[in-house]
Design a protein around this motif. Structure first.
Motif, short mmCIF file in Angstrom:
data_model
loop_
_atom_site.label_atom_id
_atom_site.label_comp_id
_atom_site.label_asym_id
_atom_site.label_seq_id
_atom_site.Cartn_x
_atom_site.Cartn_y
_atom_site.Cartn_z
N PRO A 111 2.45 0.10 -11.86
CA PRO A 111 1.80 -1.37 -11.36
C PRO A 111 1.95 -1.23 -9.64
O PRO A 111 2.87 -0.52 -9.29
CB PRO A 111 2.88 -2.19 -11.78
N ALA A 112 1.14 -1.86 -8.95
CA ALA A 112 1.04 -2.01 -7.65
C ALA A 112 2.44 -2.55 -7.01
O ALA A 112 3.16 -3.30 -7.80
CB ALA A 112 0.12 -2.97 -7.18
N ALA A 113 2.65 -1.69 -5.86
CA ALA A 113 4.09 -2.46 -5.44
C ALA A 113 4.07 -3.89 -4.97
O ALA A 113 2.89 -4.35 -4.75
CB ALA A 113 4.49 -1.49 -4.17
N ASP A 114 5.23 -4.65 -4.70
CA ASP A 114 5.10 -5.70 -4.15
C ASP A 114 4.49 -5.95 -2.92
O ASP A 114 5.12 -4.90 -1.77
CB ASP A 114 6.72 -6.27 -4.39
N PRO A 115 3.60 -6.61 -2.60
CA PRO A 115 3.15 -6.75 -1.20
C PRO A 115 4.03 -7.12 -0.18
O PRO A 115 3.86 -7.05 1.32
CB PRO A 115 1.69 -7.79 -1.19
N LEU A 116 5.25 -7.86 -0.53
CA LEU A 116 6.10 -8.10 0.37
C LEU A 116 7.42 -7.46 0.49
O LEU A 116 8.49 -7.84 0.96
CB LEU A 116 6.46 -9.87 0.25
N ARG B 249 0.86 -1.12 0.14
CA ARG B 249 0.00 0.04 -0.02
C ARG B 249 0.89 1.38 -0.22
O ARG B 249 1.87 1.49 0.74
CB ARG B 249 -0.87 0.10 1.11
N GLU B 250 0.38 2.17 -0.81
CA GLU B 250 1.20 3.46 -0.86
C GLU B 250 0.64 4.59 0.20
O GLU B 250 -0.79 4.58 0.16
CB GLU B 250 1.17 4.13 -2.28
N LEU B 251 1.43 4.99 0.96
CA LEU B 251 1.12 6.06 2.19
C LEU B 251 1.77 7.31 1.76
O LEU B 251 2.92 7.27 1.28
CB LEU B 251 1.40 5.51 3.44
N PRO B 252 1.29 8.52 2.03
CA PRO B 252 -0.12 8.66 2.37
C PRO B 252 -1.19 8.36 1.35
O PRO B 252 -0.98 8.32 0.23
CB PRO B 252 -0.05 10.32 3.03
N TYR B 253 -2.43 8.35 2.12
CA TYR B 253 -3.65 8.08 1.27
C TYR B 253 -3.84 8.91 0.12
O TYR B 253 -3.56 10.11 0.65
CB TYR B 253 -4.92 7.79 1.93
N ILE B 254 -4.03 8.74 -1.07
CA ILE B 254 -4.33 9.76 -1.95
C ILE B 254 -5.87 9.50 -2.53
O ILE B 254 -6.11 8.49 -2.96
CB ILE B 254 -3.36 9.43 -3.28
N ALA B 255 -6.71 10.64 -2.65
CA ALA B 255 -7.86 10.39 -3.13
C ALA B 255 -8.05 9.98 -4.52
O ALA B 255 -7.07 10.15 -5.36
CB ALA B 255 -8.71 11.86 -3.09
N PRO B 256 -9.07 9.17 -5.07
CA PRO B 256 -9.09 8.69 -6.49
C PRO B 256 -8.77 10.07 -7.42
O PRO B 256 -8.12 9.62 -8.47
CB PRO B 256 -10.58 8.11 -6.43
N ALA B 257 -9.57 11.04 -6.97
CA ALA B 257 -9.39 12.24 -8.06
C ALA B 257 -8.01 12.58 -8.26
O ALA B 257 -7.63 13.32 -9.39
CB ALA B 257 -10.37 13.22 -7.79
N GLU B 258 -7.26 12.38 -7.39
CA GLU B 258 -5.67 12.91 -7.39
C GLU B 258 -4.86 12.00 -7.92
O GLU B 258 -3.82 12.20 -7.89
CB GLU B 258 -5.41 13.42 -6.16
N ARG B 259 -5.34 10.68 -8.18
CA ARG B 259 -4.27 9.72 -8.53
C ARG B 259 -4.09 9.78 -9.91
O ARG B 259 -4.86 10.09 -10.62
CB ARG B 259 -4.87 8.55 -8.26
N PRO B 260 -2.69 9.39 -10.55
CA PRO B 260 -2.58 9.69 -11.90
C PRO B 260 -3.21 8.70 -12.78
O PRO B 260 -3.58 7.52 -12.37
CB PRO B 260 -0.97 9.27 -12.03
N LYS B 261 -3.78 9.04 -13.89
CA LYS B 261 -4.46 8.29 -14.78
C LYS B 261 -3.93 7.13 -15.20
O LYS B 261 -4.42 5.94 -15.20
CB LYS B 261 -4.93 9.10 -16.04
N HIS B 262 -2.58 7.02 -15.53
CA HIS B 262 -1.93 5.97 -15.60
C HIS B 262 -0.98 5.45 -14.53
O HIS B 262 0.28 5.84 -14.53
CB HIS B 262 -1.17 6.10 -17.20
N ALA B 263 -1.49 4.95 -13.38
CA ALA B 263 -0.68 4.68 -12.27
C ALA B 263 0.34 3.57 -12.59
O ALA B 263 -0.06 2.62 -13.33
CB ALA B 263 -1.81 4.18 -11.07
#
Length: 551
Positions: free
Chosen positions: A152-157, A136-150
């Motif tokens: 890939p999700a970070a490695d959970p481990l 999980r990326e912190l701090p929390y970012i509201a959906p409207a403020e997230r990049p359109k082309h995010a």
């Protein structure tokens, strides 16, 4: 007598003539119409008379920011708060622990070292109650403020990987012994009282552990085969093997047949059964499945990571849990602790911090060396996540941090006692207005009154930590669990509230910026609505609109 003269309305009264601008007359008429709007109690009564919701039990409390009541309906009666319980847990955590508190996870080598390369003993990941050892990326970012082309999700481990890198960097080449996952900071109580047994399968009901990795859950994805004759595919993230998957009853269905995938893991079993069918043209089915023993999982994953870095491990991966020392009634114990702490809070007495959990007696020649460290984000950042997306596990970890801070053992009842002391001695809530068994609201034993919730919200608004805490609440039409509610003007961006859903109970409590520009506090709770019926949510939202329009 009334005549019109140009842009004025000329009025003759008792021999005197007045000229009122036409615009002024329109404003007067509009103002008059506004004041003819039905009172809030009339509007709410009509909404609750709807046949789809009239059988449910409703409780409502609305108040000004100074606490003065505006409207009440069954405000002193008990309701299941569901995730509204997180309001109480997170407020207590901010007040009693502080927004900047962090937690450090360490990897400790204990035993006999031969230089840097050989350790005869154990390598232990010592859990600190960090809720965010994840991707999980912190701090929390509201959906409207997230990049359109995010990206890939970070490695959970990733943080376990980083600590494995630190261990490898010390020069260690061989461990003659075990890799241990140590979650003894908190009591070994994975599941609070009255969590439903079927909740234990899913990520939202994952067991509580001081060594939490990836929210103690695994993402399971079921993808249809290329044709109805081919086997559907089951994948897991993290890909580290933990459960054995039995997909013998899983099939790819014909186009248009829909998705009918089920997952079952029996208590105590390490076999995840995935069965049913998924249409060849269907989107993948994704579920989060709970990890049965998070500390053991962390140890198993870490052992693999060490071996991938060329470190030989001769032992096994295992967990160490705190031995149970108490068997007491939750309400009796938490009330007792609440009374003891409440007196200290009221007197302004300083309460010392508890020490770290001892790793055992010292033995000649045995050394204990920290080989890796990871620092958590600040507490407030986690509280924002906890309330925005309603993270049950994170709320439970906060409760146990309160238990460790004020009672040292890390039992849930001790954390509930700390919350009780905060609510009674600091907030001023009637001690008979709430009963908590957990920190998340997933327990069916939790009870609270709407007036207690409003009092908490009013108290919070006067505290130095309020601005940060308010940012943790979902915002209507914007983010969290309110992203798709109150999505249009005039309520969009003007409702800041925590949602709650549990079985046939629903709740919504927070703050509304009203049509007048004033902000009011509200708590709406409903119990015993019909199963699979969402009409109460729609009525709840219309009640919020009525509150905003009439205040």
């Amino acid at each position: 007598m009334l005549r019109f003269a140009g842009r004025c309305a000329v009025i003759l009264l008792s021999g005197m003539m007045f000229c009122v601008p036409a615009g002024g007359q329109t404003h007067h008429q509009t103002h008059h119409k506004r004041h003819r709007a039905k009172p809030l109690k009339v509007q709410i009564a009509k909404l609750l008379d709807d046949p789809t919701v009239e059988r449910a039990h409703w409780g409502i409390a609305v108040a000004k920011m100074d606490g003065k009541p505006i409207y009440r309906l069954n405000a002193g009666q008990f309701f299941q708060p569901a995730s509204n319980a997180k309001l109480f847990t997170t407020a207590a955590a901010l007040d009693l622990l502080g927004a900047d508190r962090t937690f450090e996870t360490t990897v400790v080598g204990e035993g006999v070292f031969t230089g840097a390369e050989l350790l005869k003993g154990t390598l232990t990941i010592v859990g600190s109650g960090d809720a965010n050892l994840s991707g999980r990326e912190l701090p929390y970012i509201a959906p409207a403020e997230r990049p359109k082309h995010a990206p890939p999700a970070a490695d959970p481990l990733r943080y376990l990987e980083a600590m494995a890198d630190q261990v490898a960097a010390t020069g260690l080449k061989r461990l003659d012994g075990d890799v241990v996952g140590d979650d003894r900071l908190f009591a070994n109580e994975g599941y609070p009282q009255d969590w439903a047994i079927d909740d234990a399968v899913w990520g939202y009901g994952a067991p509580v552990s001081a060594l939490t990795v990836n929210d103690n859950q695994i993402k399971v994805t079921v993808t249809p085969g290329a044709s109805p004759t081919m086997q559907a595919v089951v994948t897991m993230n993290p890909p580290f093997p933990y459960y054995t998957v039995d997909a013998s009853g899983l099939a790819t269905g014909a186009a248009g047949s829909g998705s009918h995938v089920q997952m079952v893991r029996m208590p105590g079993s390490m076999v995840l059964q995935v069965f049913g069918s998924i249409a060849v043209d269907a989107h993948p089915v994704v579920e989060e499945v709970a990890i049965a023993d998070p500390a053991e999982y962390a140890a198993m994953a870490f052992k693999k990571m060490l071996e991938a870095r060329g470190i030989v491990v001769t032992g096994r991966a295992r967990a160490e849990h705190q031995l149970q020392r108490y068997s007491r009634d939750m309400v009796e114990w938490s009330t007792e602790i609440g009374a003891q702490l409440g007196s200290k809070f009221a007197d302004g007495e300083e309460i010392g911090e508890c020490g770290a959990v001892s790793s055992g007696a010292s033995v000649s020649g045995v050394r204990s060396v920290v080989l890796a460290r990871h620092q958590s984000p600040a507490l407030l950042e986690d509280i924002v996540v906890t309330n925005k997306v309603s993270e049950n596990l994170h709320a439970e970890l906060l409760l146990r941090h309160l238990a460790r801070r004020y009672a040292c053992d890390g039992y849930a009842a001790q954390g509930v006692g700390a919350v009780r002391a905060f609510l009674t001695a600091k907030v001023g809530i009637d001690p008979n207005d709430f009963v908590f068994f957990d920190g998340s609201g997933l327990s069916g034993h939790d009870l609270v009154t709407p007036r207690a919730t409003v009092r908490l919200l009013q108290y919070a608004s006067m505290q130095p930590w309020f601005a940060g805490w308010k940012t943790s609440l979902p915002v209507g039409g914007e983010d969290g669990t309110l992203a798709f509610r109150f999505a249009k003007a005039p309520l969009k961006d003007h409702v800041f509230a925590k949602t709650g859903t549990l079985g046939e109970a629903r709740a919504l409590s927070g703050y509304i910026e009203c049509a007048s520009g004033r902000t009011v506090i509200f708590s709406i709770m409903v119990d015993q609505h019909a199963p699979h019926n969402h009409a109460d949510e729609g009525v709840m939202d219309r009640i919020v609109a009525a509150i905003a329009a009439t205040n």
